[in-house]
Design an enzyme around this catalytic site. Structure first.
Site, PDB file in Angstrom:
ATOM      1  N   VAL A  62       0.833  -1.194   0.000  1.00  0.00           N
ATOM      2  CA  VAL A  62       0.000   0.000   0.000  1.00  0.00           C
ATOM      3  C   VAL A  62       0.874   1.253   0.000  1.00  0.00           C
ATOM      4  O   VAL A  62       1.919   1.283   0.652  1.00  0.00           O
ATOM      5  CB  VAL A  62      -0.904   0.025   1.263  1.00  0.00           C
ATOM      6  N   CYS A  63       0.421   2.292  -0.711  1.00  0.00           N
ATOM      7  CA  CYS A  63       1.057   3.612  -0.631  1.00  0.00           C
ATOM      8  C   CYS A  63      -0.049   4.666  -0.716  1.00  0.00           C
ATOM      9  O   CYS A  63      -1.206   4.377  -0.408  1.00  0.00           O
ATOM     10  CB  CYS A  63       2.116   3.801  -1.710  1.00  0.00           C
ATOM     11  N   ARG A  64       0.272   5.861  -1.164  1.00  0.00           N
ATOM     12  CA  ARG A  64      -0.731   6.927  -1.238  1.00  0.00           C
ATOM     13  C   ARG A  64      -1.696   6.705  -2.398  1.00  0.00           C
ATOM     14  O   ARG A  64      -2.901   6.787  -2.243  1.00  0.00           O
ATOM     15  CB  ARG A  64      -0.058   8.292  -1.366  1.00  0.00           C
ATOM     16  N   GLY A  66      -0.922   4.182  -5.200  1.00  0.00           N
ATOM     17  CA  GLY A  66      -0.737   2.901  -5.888  1.00  0.00           C
ATOM     18  C   GLY A  66       0.538   2.816  -6.708  1.00  0.00           C
ATOM     19  O   GLY A  66       0.914   1.734  -7.146  1.00  0.00           O
ATOM     20  N   MET A  90      -4.014   4.669  -0.489  1.00  0.00           N
ATOM     21  CA  MET A  90      -4.814   5.224   0.599  1.00  0.00           C
ATOM     22  C   MET A  90      -5.810   6.275   0.105  1.00  0.00           C
ATOM     23  O   MET A  90      -6.805   6.542   0.770  1.00  0.00           O
ATOM     24  CB  MET A  90      -3.891   5.823   1.676  1.00  0.00           C
TER      25      MET A  90
END
Length: 98
Positions: A62-64, A66, A90
């Protein structure tokens, strides 16, 4: 590269599945909220900390948005890890945060 939407990850959590989530955002980003239970390994440290992960365990990256988690997924996949990218990151997450 395997991927799931944020909604699919949320549904798995709601169904009680034990998920191993690795958040590759920077510490400052994660301090604003992360998926409950997620482990933070910033992308720039992943190469040095990959041995903390078990190749017999599946992980959701997961990141901000993708992008970084997609890079992390491709990187770990080439080392034999079972990894899936959470599309949209996210920014697409509507579940709980801690």
């Amino acid at each position: 590269m395997k991927s799931l939407t944020a909604e699919q990850v949320k549904q798995k959590m709601e169904q009680g599945e034990k998920l191993n989530i690795v958040d590759v955002r920077e510490v400052g980003e994660v301090s604003q909220g992360k998926i409950p239970g997620a482990v933070n390994i910033p992308l720039h440290l992943l190469e040095f900390r990959k041995d903390e992960l078990d190749k017999n365990t599946d992980y959701i990256m997961v990141c901000r948005s993708g992008g970084r988690s997609g890079q992390a997924t491709q990187f770990l996949d080439q080392y034999g890890y079972d990894v899936t990218n959470m599309e949209g990151g996210m920014m697409s997450w509507t579940g709980d945060v801690e």
